[in-house]
Design a protein around this motif. Sequence first.
Motif, PDB file in Angstrom:
ATOM      1  N   THR A  57      -8.927  56.204   0.641  1.00 57.85           N
ATOM      2  CA  THR A  57      -9.454  56.862  -0.558  1.00 57.85           C
ATOM      3  C   THR A  57     -10.764  57.560  -0.243  1.00 57.85           C
ATOM      4  O   THR A  57     -11.002  58.701  -0.679  1.00 57.85           O
ATOM      5  CB  THR A  57      -9.658  55.840  -1.688  1.00 57.85           C
ATOM      6  N   LEU A  58     -11.624  56.895   0.510  1.00 55.75           N
ATOM      7  CA  LEU A  58     -12.886  57.520   0.933  1.00 55.75           C
ATOM      8  C   LEU A  58     -12.627  58.734   1.815  1.00 55.75           C
ATOM      9  O   LEU A  58     -13.279  59.770   1.669  1.00 55.75           O
ATOM     10  CB  LEU A  58     -13.746  56.499   1.685  1.00 55.75           C
ATOM     11  N   LEU A  59     -11.688  58.610   2.729  1.00 56.27           N
ATOM     12  CA  LEU A  59     -11.315  59.727   3.597  1.00 56.27           C
ATOM     13  C   LEU A  59     -10.946  60.950   2.765  1.00 56.27           C
ATOM     14  O   LEU A  59     -11.414  62.074   3.032  1.00 56.27           O
ATOM     15  CB  LEU A  59     -10.141  59.317   4.484  1.00 56.27           C
ATOM     16  N   GLN A  60     -10.127  60.740   1.758  1.00 54.12           N
ATOM     17  CA  GLN A  60      -9.674  61.869   0.945  1.00 54.12           C
ATOM     18  C   GLN A  60     -10.787  62.422   0.066  1.00 54.12           C
ATOM     19  O   GLN A  60     -10.916  63.643  -0.099  1.00 54.12           O
ATOM     20  CB  GLN A  60      -8.460  61.453   0.111  1.00 54.12           C
ATOM     21  N   GLN A  61     -11.633  61.540  -0.464  1.00 53.64           N
ATOM     22  CA  GLN A  61     -12.748  61.994  -1.290  1.00 53.64           C
ATOM     23  C   GLN A  61     -13.724  62.850  -0.488  1.00 53.64           C
ATOM     24  O   GLN A  61     -14.268  63.834  -1.004  1.00 53.64           O
ATOM     25  CB  GLN A  61     -13.493  60.787  -1.871  1.00 53.64           C
ATOM     26  N   LEU A  62     -13.927  62.494   0.761  1.00 53.03           N
ATOM     27  CA  LEU A  62     -14.859  63.238   1.610  1.00 53.03           C
ATOM     28  C   LEU A  62     -14.244  64.522   2.166  1.00 53.03           C
ATOM     29  O   LEU A  62     -14.942  65.519   2.341  1.00 53.03           O
ATOM     30  CB  LEU A  62     -15.315  62.357   2.777  1.00 53.03           C
ATOM     31  N   SER A  63     -12.961  64.504   2.443  1.00 52.81           N
ATOM     32  CA  SER A  63     -12.328  65.596   3.181  1.00 52.81           C
ATOM     33  C   SER A  63     -11.679  66.657   2.312  1.00 52.81           C
ATOM     34  O   SER A  63     -11.647  67.840   2.686  1.00 52.81           O
ATOM     35  CB  SER A  63     -11.275  65.030   4.138  1.00 52.81           C
ATOM     36  N   MET A  64     -11.133  66.269   1.175  1.00 56.39           N
ATOM     37  CA  MET A  64     -10.380  67.217   0.357  1.00 56.39           C
ATOM     38  C   MET A  64     -11.214  68.409  -0.137  1.00 56.39           C
ATOM     39  O   MET A  64     -10.784  69.559   0.006  1.00 56.39           O
ATOM     40  CB  MET A  64      -9.733  66.495  -0.822  1.00 56.39           C
ATOM     41  N   PRO A  65     -12.403  68.196  -0.701  1.00 52.69           N
ATOM     42  CA  PRO A  65     -13.155  69.357  -1.215  1.00 52.69           C
ATOM     43  C   PRO A  65     -13.470  70.405  -0.148  1.00 52.69           C
ATOM     44  O   PRO A  65     -13.214  71.599  -0.368  1.00 52.69           O
ATOM     45  CB  PRO A  65     -14.434  68.722  -1.800  1.00 52.69           C
ATOM     46  N   PRO A  66     -13.981  70.022   1.045  1.00 51.04           N
ATOM     47  CA  PRO A  66     -14.232  71.040   2.072  1.00 51.04           C
ATOM     48  C   PRO A  66     -12.954  71.745   2.523  1.00 51.04           C
ATOM     49  O   PRO A  66     -12.955  72.975   2.739  1.00 51.04           O
ATOM     50  CB  PRO A  66     -14.864  70.251   3.227  1.00 51.04           C
ATOM     51  N   LEU A  67     -11.861  70.995   2.691  1.00 52.64           N
ATOM     52  CA  LEU A  67     -10.609  71.607   3.123  1.00 52.64           C
ATOM     53  C   LEU A  67     -10.052  72.546   2.055  1.00 52.64           C
ATOM     54  O   LEU A  67      -9.441  73.576   2.381  1.00 52.64           O
ATOM     55  CB  LEU A  67      -9.586  70.525   3.466  1.00 52.64           C
ATOM     56  N   GLN A  68     -10.255  72.222   0.795  1.00 51.89           N
ATOM     57  CA  GLN A  68      -9.814  73.112  -0.281  1.00 51.89           C
ATOM     58  C   GLN A  68     -10.605  74.426  -0.259  1.00 51.89           C
ATOM     59  O   GLN A  68     -10.039  75.500  -0.487  1.00 51.89           O
ATOM     60  CB  GLN A  68      -9.954  72.408  -1.629  1.00 51.89           C
ATOM     61  N   VAL A  69     -11.889  74.325   0.034  1.00 51.30           N
ATOM     62  CA  VAL A  69     -12.707  75.536   0.162  1.00 51.30           C
ATOM     63  C   VAL A  69     -12.196  76.386   1.323  1.00 51.30           C
ATOM     64  O   VAL A  69     -12.088  77.616   1.214  1.00 51.30           O
ATOM     65  CB  VAL A  69     -14.200  75.176   0.363  1.00 51.30           C
ATOM     66  N   LEU A  70     -11.876  75.746   2.446  1.00 44.86           N
ATOM     67  CA  LEU A  70     -11.324  76.466   3.592  1.00 44.86           C
ATOM     68  C   LEU A  70     -10.006  77.135   3.224  1.00 44.86           C
ATOM     69  O   LEU A  70      -9.783  78.304   3.554  1.00 44.86           O
ATOM     70  CB  LEU A  70     -11.113  75.514   4.765  1.00 44.86           C
ATOM     71  N   MET A  71      -9.132  76.421   2.542  1.00 43.70           N
ATOM     72  CA  MET A  71      -7.842  76.976   2.143  1.00 43.70           C
ATOM     73  C   MET A  71      -8.023  78.186   1.241  1.00 43.70           C
ATOM     74  O   MET A  71      -7.334  79.202   1.392  1.00 43.70           O
ATOM     75  CB  MET A  71      -7.026  75.892   1.434  1.00 43.70           C
TER      76      MET A  71
END
Length: 209
Positions: A57-71
Motif C-alpha cells: 500500500t505504501l509502495l502504491q501511495q508513493l509511486s502512483m502519483p509520479p507515474l501518473q504524471v509521467l503517463m
Amino acid sequence: MATRQEQRSEETKNSILTAARQLFANRGYDAVTMREIAKEAGCSHTTIYIYFKDKETLLQQLSMPPLQVLMERMDALIEQKSAPEEKLEAVSLAFIEFCLANRSMYSLFVNVKAGRVDEQSPQLEINKLRNDIFATLARMVQASLQLAVTDEQLLMCTRIYFYTLHGIVATYEHSAETVEMLMSRLTPTFRQAIGVLLSGFRETFKKSF
C-alpha cells in the motif's frame, strides 16, 4: 475546515509516507519493515496499520502519483503533430528524464513488485499503470517501424527497447550530475541510441515482418 483531529491524522499519514520514502531510498524496499517505518515516522507499530495495511500500500501511495504524471506527459507528447519516430523519441526522453530526476526512487517507481509487461489484468494498480507506460512505448515503436508486425514480434522489440532505456538510466543512477546537466550533455547520444536501435529492428526483422 478540517478539525484538529483530522489535521493530526493527515500529519501522521504524511510523516509515514515521508519516512517510508526515505527508508526505501536509502536501504531498498525489501530491507525495510513496517515497524522501522513507524519508528522513523514517530508513531507506534500499530498506528501505522490504521493508515496503510502493508508495504505494498505504501509502495502504491508513493509511486502512483509520479507515474501518473509521467503517463500524462507521455500522452501529451503523443498528441503533438509530429512523425511517429519523433513521438517515440520524445516519450523516451521524457521517461529517461523522469527516472534521472527521481534516481533515489527510480527502482521503487519502476521495478519493485513489477509483474509481466504482457499481463492482461495485473492485481496491483501500480502494475496496471506500469503496463500502460510500456504499452504506450509499444504503440510508438510499432508506428516508428512502419512495418506490419505480429504481437509477439512487437513485444520482443519493445522489451529490447525498454531494456535500453533502463540501461541508460542505470548508467547514470549514481552520477553526481543533476538531471539538467545529464540531459543537456547526453540528449544527442540518447537520440542517436534510439535511432540506431530502430534501424537495427528494421534491418533485422524486415524480412520476417
